[in-house]
Design an enzyme around this catalytic site. Structure first.
Site, PDB file in Angstrom:
ATOM      1  N   SER A 171      52.491  -8.522  19.258  1.00 39.70           N
ATOM      2  CA  SER A 171      53.761  -7.939  19.687  1.00 39.70           C
ATOM      3  C   SER A 171      53.545  -6.640  20.475  1.00 39.70           C
ATOM      4  O   SER A 171      52.981  -6.675  21.563  1.00 39.70           O
ATOM      5  CB  SER A 171      54.630  -7.744  18.453  1.00 39.70           C
ATOM      6  OG  SER A 171      55.917  -7.372  18.814  1.00 39.70           O
ATOM      7  N   HIS A 320      58.804 -14.676  15.105  1.00 37.05           N
ATOM      8  CA  HIS A 320      58.044 -13.438  15.310  1.00 37.05           C
ATOM      9  C   HIS A 320      57.324 -12.963  14.040  1.00 37.05           C
ATOM     10  O   HIS A 320      56.159 -12.604  14.089  1.00 37.05           O
ATOM     11  CB  HIS A 320      59.015 -12.357  15.792  1.00 37.05           C
ATOM     12  CG  HIS A 320      58.374 -11.282  16.612  1.00 37.05           C
ATOM     13  ND1 HIS A 320      57.930 -11.492  17.895  1.00 37.05           N
ATOM     14  CD2 HIS A 320      58.089  -9.993  16.340  1.00 37.05           C
ATOM     15  CE1 HIS A 320      57.412 -10.372  18.370  1.00 37.05           C
ATOM     16  NE2 HIS A 320      57.497  -9.441  17.447  1.00 37.05           N
TER      17      HIS A 320
END
Ligand SMILES: *[C@@H]1O[C@H](CO)[C@@H](O)[C@H](O)[C@H]1NC(C)=O
Ligand SMILES: *[C@@H]1O[C@H](CO)[C@@H](O)[C@H](O)[C@H]1NC(C)=O
Ligand SMILES: *[C@@H]1O[C@H](CO)[C@@H](O)[C@H](O)[C@H]1NC(C)=O
Ligand SMILES: *[C@@H]1O[C@H](CO)[C@@H](O)[C@H](O)[C@H]1NC(C)=O
Ligand SMILES: *[C@@H]1O[C@H](CO)[C@@H](O)[C@H](O)[C@H]1NC(C)=O
Length: 348
Positions: A171, A320
């Protein structure tokens, strides 16, 4: 609806993390720091400090070798792992040797280095600024990319006498990488292979509730995010949301609005030049990731000049947070990382 739910979960995770709760409470060893956790799991650990060009004092953690590895080679290839927004080096070691890729790579004979970006729990020092001063917190992942990464990469290469290293980012750890290698292209040759987990650069297709808000007035963003407690600068959040709501769909530097002219000598923030990112990059993405949306990842795939693999995690619901906490992280992610690294090893 599911997207909204995911985002709510993520916000809760962020807030819990910012209050120092999640990384500690999710595991039995709640009072241990990264160094102590590594030792607890039976591996040797080291702690290093690195000072950036602009005075931030960062902590790095290292697993120099594995007691399970038979490798007698003292010059082991280096893997550098970089955490995401509000995270820390602990994210890579918490799940223990059976699930954390860093121990598995140590077992395979790699020298493991874990970064901590400015402002996180291990990198809250500065040569002159106090954390109480707002100047200390005046950064986003832009500064992490142009200052923290170059300093940490150079430090590791110096300590290990290597010319290049493997980089694994998650990320924001990928965003920092793209900032670094586009703004300072000389760092590309210091990267043997970059593995990007949930890559976040283009974000115009992010399916977050905030994105759906019709913000008449972008100046409100800093006000909204100033409510977030210290631990990650609000500017990193704001910078991400600027990426999400930009009409241009471009990967842009921080938008200072009416101060852009003074800062950049142009009315809009400059674009990061992804064409300059010549290091080999492997992109790992989840089909159900609201932050690294597949549409944006495909755009990144088609923009970067040296993508060596575009890997869709073979599970439709993968999102995620799963990159850190999924139960099946070994067959879905870790095994493929190890396979890719092995494939690249033979190329040197
Ligand atoms: C180390 O050597 C032992 C004995 O030869 C072998 O059983 C083991 O699989 C080896 N471990 C690794 C990580 O190569
Ligand atoms: C890791 O796996 C081994 C063998 O499968 C098992 O004995 C051990 O308890 C596991 N460790 C953890 C921390 O789950
Ligand atoms: C590491 O840095 C020191 C101090 O700047 C320098 O003297 C040394 O030559 C460097 N070592 C390597 C292997 O680059
Ligand atoms: C946006 O909000 C800021 C802060 O509340 C305010 O000063 C500014 O006038 C607003 N701009 C517009 C165009 O409404
Ligand atoms: C990803 O990019 C490569 C070229 O870099 C291209 O060959 C491939 O078709 C792209 N994949 C997708 C799914 O667009």
């Amino acid at each position: 609806m599911q997207i909204v739910w995911q985002c709510l979960c993520l916000v809760v995770v962020w807030i819990l993390r910012l209050s120092g709760f999640v990384s500690e409470a999710a595991i039995p060893h709640r009072y241990l720091n990264t160094h102590q956790l590594i030792v607890k799991y039976g591996y040797p650990a080291e702690t290093h400090t690195v000072t950036t060009e602009d005075g931030y004092i960062l902590t790095m953690h290292r697993i120099p070798y594995s007691p399970k590895s038979n490798s007698t080679d003292t010059k082991r290839p280096v893997v550098f792992l970089q955490h995401g927004l509000t995270g820390s080096s602990a994210d890579w070691v918490i799940l223990g040797p059976n699930k954390s890729v860093c121990y598995m790579l140590a077992d395979k004979g790699y020298d493991i280095w874990l970064g901590n970006s400015r402002g996180n729990k291990y990198s809250k020092k500065h040569t002159t600024l106090s954390t109480k001063s707002s100047k200390f917190w005046d950064f986003s992942w832009h500064e992490m990319g142009i200052y923290d990464l170059p300093s940490m990469i150079d430090y590791v290469l110096n300590r290990t006498s290597h010319h290049n290293l493997h980089y694994i980012g998650i990320s924001m750890g990928t965003t920092m990488f793209f900032v670094c290698t586009s703004m300072k292209p000389e760092y590309n040759r210091k990267i043997h292979l970059m593995i990007a987990l949930a890559p976040t650069a283009f974000m115009a297709n992010s399916k977050t509730p905030l994105h759906k808000l019709n913000l008449m007035n972008k100046s409100l963003l800093p006000v909204m995010f100033s409510l977030i407690p210290a631990g990650a600068s609000w500017k990193s959040f704001v910078h991400y949301f600027q990426e999400m709501i930009t009409d241009s769909g471009k990967f842009l530097q921080y938008d200072y609005e009416n101060l852009n002219m003074a800062k950049y000598r142009q009315p809009t923030p400059p674009e990061y030049n992804l064409q300059a990112v010549t290091a080999p990059v492997a992109l790992f993405y989840g089909s159900n990731d609201p932050f690294a949306d597949p549409t944006d990842v495909l755009k990144l795939n088609n923009t970067l000049p040296n993508v060596v693999e575009l890997y869709r995690v073979p599970w439709d619901q993968f999102n995620h947070i799963d990159f850190i906490v999924a139960n099946d992280v070994n067959p879905l992610i870790n095994d493929h990382i190890i396979y890719l690294m092995k494939r690249f090893k033979t190329l040197t």
